[in-house]
Design a protein around this motif. Structure first.
Motif, PDB file in Angstrom:
ATOM      1  N   LEU A  73     -24.358  28.720  29.910  1.00  0.00           N
ATOM      2  CA  LEU A  73     -24.160  27.360  30.412  1.00  0.00           C
ATOM      3  C   LEU A  73     -22.790  26.783  30.081  1.00  0.00           C
ATOM      4  O   LEU A  73     -22.239  26.012  30.872  1.00  0.00           O
ATOM      5  CB  LEU A  73     -25.262  26.431  29.879  1.00  0.00           C
ATOM      6  N   VAL A  74     -22.225  27.121  28.946  1.00  0.00           N
ATOM      7  CA  VAL A  74     -20.896  26.580  28.590  1.00  0.00           C
ATOM      8  C   VAL A  74     -19.836  27.019  29.619  1.00  0.00           C
ATOM      9  O   VAL A  74     -19.104  26.163  30.133  1.00  0.00           O
ATOM     10  CB  VAL A  74     -20.515  26.969  27.148  1.00  0.00           C
ATOM     11  N   PRO A  75     -19.742  28.293  29.981  1.00  0.00           N
ATOM     12  CA  PRO A  75     -18.752  28.646  31.015  1.00  0.00           C
ATOM     13  C   PRO A  75     -19.057  27.998  32.369  1.00  0.00           C
ATOM     14  O   PRO A  75     -18.125  27.610  33.107  1.00  0.00           O
ATOM     15  CB  PRO A  75     -18.854  30.171  31.136  1.00  0.00           C
ATOM     16  N   VAL A  76     -20.364  27.837  32.699  1.00  0.00           N
ATOM     17  CA  VAL A  76     -20.705  27.190  33.977  1.00  0.00           C
ATOM     18  C   VAL A  76     -20.226  25.751  33.960  1.00  0.00           C
ATOM     19  O   VAL A  76     -19.602  25.284  34.918  1.00  0.00           O
ATOM     20  CB  VAL A  76     -22.233  27.259  34.220  1.00  0.00           C
ATOM     21  N   PHE A  77     -20.490  25.008  32.879  1.00  0.00           N
ATOM     22  CA  PHE A  77     -20.030  23.614  32.824  1.00  0.00           C
ATOM     23  C   PHE A  77     -18.507  23.518  32.771  1.00  0.00           C
ATOM     24  O   PHE A  77     -17.921  22.590  33.345  1.00  0.00           O
ATOM     25  CB  PHE A  77     -20.648  22.907  31.606  1.00  0.00           C
ATOM     26  N   LEU A  78     -17.846  24.450  32.088  1.00  0.00           N
ATOM     27  CA  LEU A  78     -16.385  24.422  32.055  1.00  0.00           C
ATOM     28  C   LEU A  78     -15.821  24.708  33.445  1.00  0.00           C
ATOM     29  O   LEU A  78     -14.803  24.122  33.832  1.00  0.00           O
ATOM     30  CB  LEU A  78     -15.860  25.441  31.048  1.00  0.00           C
ATOM     31  N   THR A  79     -16.487  25.583  34.201  1.00  0.00           N
ATOM     32  CA  THR A  79     -16.013  25.887  35.542  1.00  0.00           C
ATOM     33  C   THR A  79     -16.235  24.679  36.465  1.00  0.00           C
ATOM     34  O   THR A  79     -15.383  24.344  37.291  1.00  0.00           O
ATOM     35  CB  THR A  79     -16.780  27.113  36.118  1.00  0.00           C
ATOM     36  N   VAL A  80     -17.389  24.024  36.329  1.00  0.00           N
ATOM     37  CA  VAL A  80     -17.697  22.873  37.194  1.00  0.00           C
ATOM     38  C   VAL A  80     -16.799  21.697  36.807  1.00  0.00           C
ATOM     39  O   VAL A  80     -16.351  20.959  37.675  1.00  0.00           O
ATOM     40  CB  VAL A  80     -19.191  22.495  37.035  1.00  0.00           C
TER      41      VAL A  80
END
Length: 99
Positions: A90-97
């Motif tokens: 989830l951390v990379p997904v939120f950083l990407t978003v």
């Protein structure tokens, strides 16, 4: 020396004779004591068996509790691993978003 009941009428003497003698009463008491001793022995044996059953139950519960504690530890470790994986995804997904 005369018995005090000799002075009383014959009805009192016959009443005295109707009262069971000491020997008969003693026999009845010994029978009751014997029956009570048998009952006490039976109850002691039953309590020993119940004690054995209780000890077995306690041992089974202790074994089960140890098993439950092991599974609780395994559940905690599994939850921690899944949490780390979720954060790792989830951390990379939120950083990407967010970018």
């Amino acid at each position: 020396m005369n018995n005090p009941l000799d002075v009383w009428p014959n009805a009192w003497k016959s009443l005295q004779q109707m009262i069971p003698g000491n020997s008969r009463h003693d026999e009845e008491l010994h029978e009751r004591i014997g029956a009570l001793e048998q009952q006490v022995t039976r109850l002691e044996q039953e309590s020993q068996w119940r004690g054995i059953e209780l000890n077995t139950t306690i041992e089974r519960n202790a074994e089960r509790d140890r098993h439950v504690r092991e599974w609780t530890l395994a559940d905690k470790i599994t939850a921690l691993v899944l949490f780390v994986i979720a954060v790792g995804v989830l951390v990379p997904v939120f950083l990407t978003v967010a970018s």
